[in-house]
Write a protein that holds these residues in place. Structure first.
Motif, PDB file in Angstrom:
ATOM      1  N   ASP A 179      -6.177  -6.563  -0.260  1.00 25.40           N
ATOM      2  CA  ASP A 179      -6.942  -5.327  -0.092  1.00 25.40           C
ATOM      3  C   ASP A 179      -6.054  -4.139  -0.502  1.00 25.40           C
ATOM      4  O   ASP A 179      -5.435  -3.495   0.347  1.00 25.40           O
ATOM      5  N   PRO A 180      -5.980  -3.850  -1.797  1.00 21.09           N
ATOM      6  CA  PRO A 180      -5.081  -2.801  -2.288  1.00 21.09           C
ATOM      7  C   PRO A 180      -5.339  -1.428  -1.679  1.00 21.09           C
ATOM      8  O   PRO A 180      -4.406  -0.645  -1.485  1.00 21.09           O
ATOM      9  N   SER A 181      -6.572  -1.120  -1.357  1.00 22.72           N
ATOM     10  CA  SER A 181      -6.887   0.212  -0.815  1.00 22.72           C
ATOM     11  C   SER A 181      -6.311   0.423   0.579  1.00 22.72           C
ATOM     12  O   SER A 181      -6.184   1.554   1.035  1.00 22.72           O
ATOM     13  N   SER A 182      -5.936  -0.663   1.257  1.00 22.98           N
ATOM     14  CA  SER A 182      -5.390  -0.534   2.608  1.00 22.98           C
ATOM     15  C   SER A 182      -3.863  -0.416   2.612  1.00 22.98           C
ATOM     16  O   SER A 182      -3.261  -0.295   3.673  1.00 22.98           O
ATOM     17  N   ALA A 183      -3.242  -0.438   1.449  1.00 29.57           N
ATOM     18  CA  ALA A 183      -1.777  -0.440   1.360  1.00 29.57           C
ATOM     19  C   ALA A 183      -1.182   0.809   1.997  1.00 29.57           C
ATOM     20  O   ALA A 183      -1.603   1.930   1.733  1.00 29.57           O
ATOM     21  N   ASP A 184      -0.205   0.588   2.863  1.00 23.94           N
ATOM     22  CA  ASP A 184       0.538   1.668   3.514  1.00 23.94           C
ATOM     23  C   ASP A 184       2.014   1.440   3.206  1.00 23.94           C
ATOM     24  O   ASP A 184       2.639   0.536   3.761  1.00 23.94           O
ATOM     25  N   PHE A 185       2.572   2.251   2.305  1.00 25.02           N
ATOM     26  CA  PHE A 185       3.951   2.075   1.854  1.00 25.02           C
ATOM     27  C   PHE A 185       4.894   2.882   2.727  1.00 25.02           C
ATOM     28  O   PHE A 185       4.560   3.959   3.211  1.00 25.02           O
ATOM     29  N   SER A 186       6.110   2.335   2.916  1.00 25.86           N
ATOM     30  CA  SER A 186       7.140   3.073   3.646  1.00 25.86           C
ATOM     31  C   SER A 186       8.514   2.603   3.184  1.00 25.86           C
ATOM     32  O   SER A 186       8.642   1.583   2.509  1.00 25.86           O
ATOM     33  N   ALA A 187       9.516   3.379   3.550  1.00 26.34           N
ATOM     34  CA  ALA A 187      10.917   3.060   3.266  1.00 26.34           C
ATOM     35  C   ALA A 187      11.156   2.758   1.792  1.00 26.34           C
ATOM     36  O   ALA A 187      11.938   1.879   1.465  1.00 26.34           O
ATOM     37  N   MET A 188      10.486   3.470   0.900  1.00 27.66           N
ATOM     38  CA  MET A 188      10.659   3.218  -0.533  1.00 27.66           C
ATOM     39  C   MET A 188      11.861   3.999  -1.058  1.00 27.66           C
ATOM     40  O   MET A 188      11.996   5.189  -0.795  1.00 27.66           O
ATOM     41  N   THR A 189      12.719   3.306  -1.785  1.00 30.37           N
ATOM     42  CA  THR A 189      13.898   3.924  -2.387  1.00 30.37           C
ATOM     43  C   THR A 189      14.005   3.469  -3.838  1.00 30.37           C
ATOM     44  O   THR A 189      13.562   2.377  -4.187  1.00 30.37           O
ATOM     45  N   VAL A 190      14.616   4.316  -4.659  1.00 30.88           N
ATOM     46  CA  VAL A 190      14.801   4.017  -6.076  1.00 30.88           C
ATOM     47  C   VAL A 190      16.274   3.785  -6.337  1.00 30.88           C
ATOM     48  O   VAL A 190      17.120   4.577  -5.919  1.00 30.88           O
ATOM     49  N   HIS A 191      16.575   2.696  -7.030  1.00 33.98           N
ATOM     50  CA  HIS A 191      17.934   2.343  -7.413  1.00 33.98           C
ATOM     51  C   HIS A 191      17.903   1.987  -8.899  1.00 33.98           C
ATOM     52  O   HIS A 191      17.484   0.883  -9.245  1.00 33.98           O
ATOM     53  N   ASN A 192      18.295   2.946  -9.741  1.00 37.15           N
ATOM     54  CA  ASN A 192      18.199   2.792 -11.199  1.00 37.15           C
ATOM     55  C   ASN A 192      16.748   2.524 -11.576  1.00 37.15           C
ATOM     56  O   ASN A 192      15.907   3.360 -11.348  1.00 37.15           O
ATOM     57  N   ASP A 193      16.421   1.360 -12.116  1.00 35.77           N
ATOM     58  CA  ASP A 193      15.034   1.080 -12.499  1.00 35.77           C
ATOM     59  C   ASP A 193      14.347   0.137 -11.516  1.00 35.77           C
ATOM     60  O   ASP A 193      13.315  -0.438 -11.814  1.00 35.77           O
TER      61      ASP A 193
END
Length: 132
Positions: free
Chosen positions: A70-84
């Motif tokens: 169920d993609p519409s229910s996605a709740d993202f957290s703790a996202m970090t970027v490391h290069n690509d």
């Protein structure tokens, strides 16, 4: 003397008009130095900067959502970027309508997205510790 006055009026008007034009040209910058040309960015310059972190995060969310029930229910957290690479967690609804709980993921922009449950053993944890 009346003839001199008639000649002086147009001359004064012309001189006054020239003074006004010079004043306006100076005030608007028309009389100043011409503007210096600005360097145009080259393709090499644009390519070397790469995508922004905001774009990487958006692409990671898009890639992760493709894998969810169920993609519409996605709740993202703790996202970090490391290069690509983007690391983070997502909570979404499962097939029964309940929430799955936070699932860790690693996403390489447009190449691969891996959830912790996808990898047997300690492979995901080791990669998470090394990359994220």
């Amino acid at each position: 003397m009346a003839n001199n006055t008639k000649r002086d009026v147009p001359m004064i008007a012309i001189i006054g008009g020239v003074v006004v034009l010079l004043f306006v040209a100076q005030a608007t910058g028309l009389a100043g130095d011409p503007p210096k040309p600005q360097p145009t960015p080259t393709f090499t310059h644009l390519a070397s900067t790469g995508p922004s972190n905001a774009y990487r995060l958006m692409m990671a969310e898009t890639d992760v959502k493709k894998r969810l029930r169920d993609p519409s229910s996605a709740d993202f957290s703790a996202m970090t970027v490391h290069n690509d690479v983007v690391c983070g967690t997502v909570n979404s609804r499962n097939g029964f309508g309940g929430m799955t709980g936070q699932q860790r993921f690693i996403s390489r922009m447009g190449v691969m997205t891996v959830f912790a449950d996808d990898v047997a053993g300690d492979g995901f944890r080791e990669t998470w510790n090394r990359v994220c």
